[in-house]
Write an enzyme that holds these catalytic residues in place. Structure first.
Site, PDB file in Angstrom:
ATOM      1  N   LYS A 194      63.633   9.013 -22.203  1.00 52.93           N
ATOM      2  CA  LYS A 194      64.653   9.744 -21.715  1.00 52.93           C
ATOM      3  C   LYS A 194      65.617   9.122 -20.977  1.00 52.93           C
ATOM      4  O   LYS A 194      66.796   9.356 -21.548  1.00 52.93           O
ATOM      5  CB  LYS A 194      63.851  10.371 -20.357  1.00 52.93           C
ATOM      6  CG  LYS A 194      64.697  11.137 -19.401  1.00 52.93           C
ATOM      7  CD  LYS A 194      63.549  12.023 -18.525  1.00 52.93           C
ATOM      8  CE  LYS A 194      63.802  11.846 -17.115  1.00 52.93           C
ATOM      9  NZ  LYS A 194      63.018  12.561 -16.332  1.00 52.93           N
ATOM     10  N   GLU A 200      60.481  -1.661 -23.784  1.00 50.36           N
ATOM     11  CA  GLU A 200      59.515  -1.752 -24.940  1.00 50.36           C
ATOM     12  C   GLU A 200      60.226  -0.838 -26.112  1.00 50.36           C
ATOM     13  O   GLU A 200      59.941  -1.115 -27.233  1.00 50.36           O
ATOM     14  CB  GLU A 200      58.035  -1.014 -24.394  1.00 50.36           C
ATOM     15  CG  GLU A 200      57.550  -1.738 -23.408  1.00 50.36           C
ATOM     16  CD  GLU A 200      57.828  -1.633 -21.985  1.00 50.36           C
ATOM     17  OE1 GLU A 200      58.850  -0.990 -21.737  1.00 50.36           O
ATOM     18  OE2 GLU A 200      56.960  -1.804 -21.010  1.00 50.36           O
ATOM     19  N   GLY A 254      58.686  12.467 -17.303  1.00 47.46           N
ATOM     20  CA  GLY A 254      58.231  11.712 -18.633  1.00 47.46           C
ATOM     21  C   GLY A 254      56.896  12.082 -18.834  1.00 47.46           C
ATOM     22  O   GLY A 254      56.487  12.402 -20.042  1.00 47.46           O
ATOM     23  N   ARG A 255      56.066  11.996 -17.778  1.00 46.45           N
ATOM     24  CA  ARG A 255      54.775  12.536 -18.070  1.00 46.45           C
ATOM     25  C   ARG A 255      54.192  13.864 -18.269  1.00 46.45           C
ATOM     26  O   ARG A 255      53.163  14.272 -18.255  1.00 46.45           O
ATOM     27  CB  ARG A 255      53.841  11.824 -16.705  1.00 46.45           C
ATOM     28  CG  ARG A 255      54.152  12.137 -15.498  1.00 46.45           C
ATOM     29  CD  ARG A 255      53.457  11.170 -14.607  1.00 46.45           C
ATOM     30  NE  ARG A 255      53.999  11.412 -13.061  1.00 46.45           N
ATOM     31  CZ  ARG A 255      55.089  10.758 -12.628  1.00 46.45           C
ATOM     32  NH1 ARG A 255      55.874  10.142 -13.417  1.00 46.45           N
ATOM     33  NH2 ARG A 255      55.583  11.044 -11.560  1.00 46.45           N
ATOM     34  N   GLU A 340      50.614   7.824 -12.213  1.00 45.94           N
ATOM     35  CA  GLU A 340      51.733   7.771 -11.670  1.00 45.94           C
ATOM     36  C   GLU A 340      52.492   8.688 -10.861  1.00 45.94           C
ATOM     37  O   GLU A 340      53.525   8.700 -10.131  1.00 45.94           O
ATOM     38  CB  GLU A 340      52.519   7.875 -13.114  1.00 45.94           C
ATOM     39  CG  GLU A 340      54.038   6.854 -13.098  1.00 45.94           C
ATOM     40  CD  GLU A 340      54.578   6.816 -14.447  1.00 45.94           C
ATOM     41  OE1 GLU A 340      54.614   5.610 -14.961  1.00 45.94           O
ATOM     42  OE2 GLU A 340      55.154   7.756 -15.155  1.00 45.94           O
ATOM     43  N   HIS A 371      26.810   4.724 -23.979  1.00 52.82           N
ATOM     44  CA  HIS A 371      26.480   3.378 -24.608  1.00 52.82           C
ATOM     45  C   HIS A 371      27.373   2.163 -24.140  1.00 52.82           C
ATOM     46  O   HIS A 371      27.086   1.053 -24.789  1.00 52.82           O
ATOM     47  CB  HIS A 371      26.205   3.493 -26.069  1.00 52.82           C
ATOM     48  CG  HIS A 371      25.092   4.406 -26.327  1.00 52.82           C
ATOM     49  ND1 HIS A 371      23.914   4.429 -26.658  1.00 52.82           N
ATOM     50  CD2 HIS A 371      25.679   5.957 -26.613  1.00 52.82           C
ATOM     51  CE1 HIS A 371      23.416   5.666 -26.974  1.00 52.82           C
ATOM     52  NE2 HIS A 371      24.656   6.347 -26.976  1.00 52.82           N
ATOM     53  N   LYS A 487      59.748  -4.075 -13.873  1.00 57.40           N
ATOM     54  CA  LYS A 487      60.794  -4.218 -14.914  1.00 57.40           C
ATOM     55  C   LYS A 487      61.949  -5.130 -14.209  1.00 57.40           C
ATOM     56  O   LYS A 487      62.523  -5.843 -15.064  1.00 57.40           O
ATOM     57  CB  LYS A 487      61.598  -2.890 -14.806  1.00 57.40           C
ATOM     58  CG  LYS A 487      60.727  -1.662 -15.432  1.00 57.40           C
ATOM     59  CD  LYS A 487      61.303  -0.508 -15.709  1.00 57.40           C
ATOM     60  CE  LYS A 487      60.582   0.736 -16.065  1.00 57.40           C
ATOM     61  NZ  LYS A 487      61.172   1.979 -16.141  1.00 57.40           N
TER      62      LYS A 487
HETATM   63  O1  F6P Z   1      56.331   3.977 -16.819  1.00 60.36           O
HETATM   64  C1  F6P Z   1      57.493   4.318 -16.199  1.00 60.36           C
HETATM   65  C2  F6P Z   1      58.296   5.389 -17.038  1.00 60.36           C
HETATM   66  O2  F6P Z   1      59.160   5.799 -16.318  1.00 60.36           O
HETATM   67  C3  F6P Z   1      57.325   6.595 -17.268  1.00 60.36           C
HETATM   68  O3  F6P Z   1      57.523   7.490 -16.194  1.00 60.36           O
HETATM   69  C4  F6P Z   1      58.037   7.270 -18.624  1.00 60.36           C
HETATM   70  O4  F6P Z   1      57.308   8.141 -19.112  1.00 60.36           O
HETATM   71  C5  F6P Z   1      58.101   5.731 -19.303  1.00 60.36           C
HETATM   72  O5  F6P Z   1      58.563   4.885 -18.202  1.00 60.36           O
HETATM   73  C6  F6P Z   1      59.121   5.795 -20.469  1.00 60.36           C
HETATM   74  O6  F6P Z   1      60.450   6.274 -20.122  1.00 60.36           O
HETATM   75  P1  F6P Z   1      61.463   6.527 -20.979  1.00 60.36           P
HETATM   76  O7  F6P Z   1      61.235   7.855 -21.707  1.00 60.36           O
HETATM   77  O8  F6P Z   1      62.960   6.793 -20.147  1.00 60.36           O
HETATM   78  O9  F6P Z   1      61.719   5.537 -22.090  1.00 60.36           O
END
Ligand code: F6P
Length: 517
Positions: A194, A200, A254-255, A340, A371, A487
């Site tokens: 987003k 990452e 996002g989630r 979250e 198990h 972050k």
């Molecule tokens: O972990 C925090 C977060 O903001 C999540 O809510 C989100 O899904 C994820 O990082 C990835 O964010 P983006 O889609 O902006 O890369």
């Protein structure tokens, strides 16, 4: 939740025999089983009775739950700290939000992703003169866990589509393995972000581009990338042509985003029709949530019961035990969705929350988990309510292994409930070792079968039950400020701002010869 109102019930029921509560339901037992959209919710093994449930529903009324639900479903601002609605329901197949800007944007994006997915699946999209055989989704959190879960869960519906792989980790091996064995000219990378600024994801996308540039000429690189993002300029700056940057608007959390362009890897790998059926199942659950009386409403009941377990009975965690190999990633997905969303300690207006927020969510796939950690569930000191997620068809399946899977799930629910009391007279000095206290509540969510519709409904049920819990706790389930600090500190560490850190962290970086600055 008004603790005062429910405390008396919790005091009465907390130490009571669960077996007595369950058997005491008598002929009314079937009143504790609810169904909608191909899902049966069995609450018969929960530690509450009809009086306590009635009080819970009264609490929901006094919190104006129905009004809050209607605000959510009509696009009201339910995320006040970011001044946004939560409109992920707009992406469900057949959602009725016509006439709004959101509806237009959703319709446009869905037409674009469908067309692109069809072109990739049919082999007509050929950025290097060859059909795409593997899509690699690069994203993290909500831009990863949904597609990853659904790709696994519906793998048997893929019907020959390109392979789906996922890269989330900063560990370079994640990308290495995702492209391993593939012809680079047949790869498509989807950058799902987003913000298009998540460390990452950006580092992963840059590494993918660098790797690909060793195999594909520079003028063809962009053809091997697509994106789902609310920051199209950033995606363009990265080198992804505008026609393959699909909108991921900021009013989709996002989630909650798997239904949107974030699901592009699924739309390609599983096909647009399977993806549409998944969204249609969610829409059935939306309709149920919107219109069923609260006392028969699956997301409402599940949200209230989870809040009851968390706040009134004080159980700090909940285990998700999915009795399906295909749902092995469900617990990971729900962990982000719930933790979250509900891991907050202040109310909507910023005051300290009067109760705990949502539970710690964890779990895995059965019977494998029997198990590993089930020993702890049966004989550990902590009581953890378990959600068993299974497939109803398995109980009467012609396949002996499917019946065995269902039998295991039923047996675990019974074992947690009843435990086993052994006398020293019969068992000698091992009696206490072999005994199990029981009294551990569980719920069962049975899908008629595992298919795109029921899976969509299952996910939507959980999205809505998280909203219900948010109302009960008085918190905002749609922001996630808590992930920001890490972050900021990471950026500081990478810049070498060591003086800001505590002695232990500083010593760690010095001792390990940290190479970030
Ligand atoms: O972990 C925090 C977060 O903001 C999540 O809510 C989100 O899904 C994820 O990082 C990835 O964010 P983006 O889609 O902006 O890369």
């Amino acid at each position: 939740m008004s603790l005062a109102a429910l405390k008396a019930h919790a005091d009465r029921l907390g130490g009571a025999s669960l077996r007595d509560i369950v058997d005491g339901r008598g002929p009314a037992l079937s009143d504790w089983v609810f169904s909608a959209a191909g899902i049966e919710l069995d609450l018969t093994k929960q530690r509450l009775d009809a009086d306590a449930l009635a009080s819970l529903l009264e609490a929901a009324d006094s919190l104006e739950l129905a009004h809050h639900r209607d605000t959510l479903l009509s696009g009201g601002v339910v995320n006040p700290t970011e001044g946004r609605p939560a409109l992920h329901m707009a992406y469900r197949e057949g959602a009725k939000i016509s006439g709004t800007d959101a509806a237009d944007l959703v319709a446009r994006t869905q037409a674009q992703t469908r067309e692109f997915a069809q072109a990739v699946r049919s082999g007509t999209y050929q950025p290097s003169g060859k059909a795409i055989t593997r899509v690699v989704n690069i994203g993290i959190g909500g831009s990863d866990l949904g597609p990853r879960l659904i790709a696994d869960a519906l793998a048997e519906f893929a019907d020959g589509g390109p392979e789906m792989r996922f890269v989330a980790s900063l560990d370079p091996s994640d990308l290495r393995l995702a492209v391993d064995g593939a012809d680079p000219e047949t790869l498509l990378f989807i950058v799902a972000s987003k913000s298009f600024s998540t460390q990452e994801t950006l580092m992963g996308a840059e590494a993918a581009r660098a790797w690909l540039s060793a195999h594909v000429p520079a003028d063809r690189l962009g053809g091997h990338f697509a994106a789902a993002s609310a920051a199209p300029q950033k995606a363009a700056a990265f080198g992804i042509p505008a026609e393959r940057v699909f909108d991921f608007p900021d009013w989709v959390g996002g989630r909650y985003s798997v239904w949107s362009a974030v699901g592009l890897s699924l739309e390609i790998g599983l096909g647009p029709d399977v993806f549409a059926a998944f969204r249609a199942g969610a829409q059935q659950m939306d309709q149920h949530f919107a219109s069923a009386p609260l006392a028969e409403n699956l997301p409402v009941l599940k949200g209230l019961i989870d809040a009851w377990n968390r706040v009134a009975l004080g159980y700090p965690s909940r285990c998700v035990a999915a009795y399906s190999a295909r749902l092995g990633k469900l617990a990971d997905y729900l962990q982000q969705l719930e933790m979250e969303s509900l891991g907050k300690s202040v109310t909507l207006d910023g005051a300290p929350a009067p109760t705990a927020g949502g539970a710690l969510v964890w779990g895995g796939a059965g019977t494998e988990i029997q198990h590993s950690f089930f020993q702890w569930l049966h004989q550990g000191k902590d009581i953890v309510p378990v959600d068993f997620i299974g497939v109803k068809r398995h109980f009467a399946s012609a396949d002996a292994r499917e019946r065995a899977l269902a039998a295991n799930m039923a047996a675990q629910g019974a074992a947690l409930l009843d435990g086993r009391q052994l006398s020293e007279a019969d068992e000698g000095e091992l009696a206490s070792h072999k005994s199990m206290p029981g009294g551990r509540p569980s719920a069962m969510l049975l899908l008629d079968d595992l298919n795109p519709q029921t899976l969509g409904a299952l996910i939507a049920l959980h999205e809505h039950k998280v909203f219900v819990e948010g109302v009960v706790y008085g918190i905002n389930p749609y922001d996630q400020w808590g992930v920001e600090l890490g972050k900021v500190l990471t950026a500081g560490i990478l810049k070498g701002e060591t003086k800001e850190y505590d002695a232990s962290t500083k010593a760690l970086l010095d001792r390990t010869g940290f190479g970030g600055w």
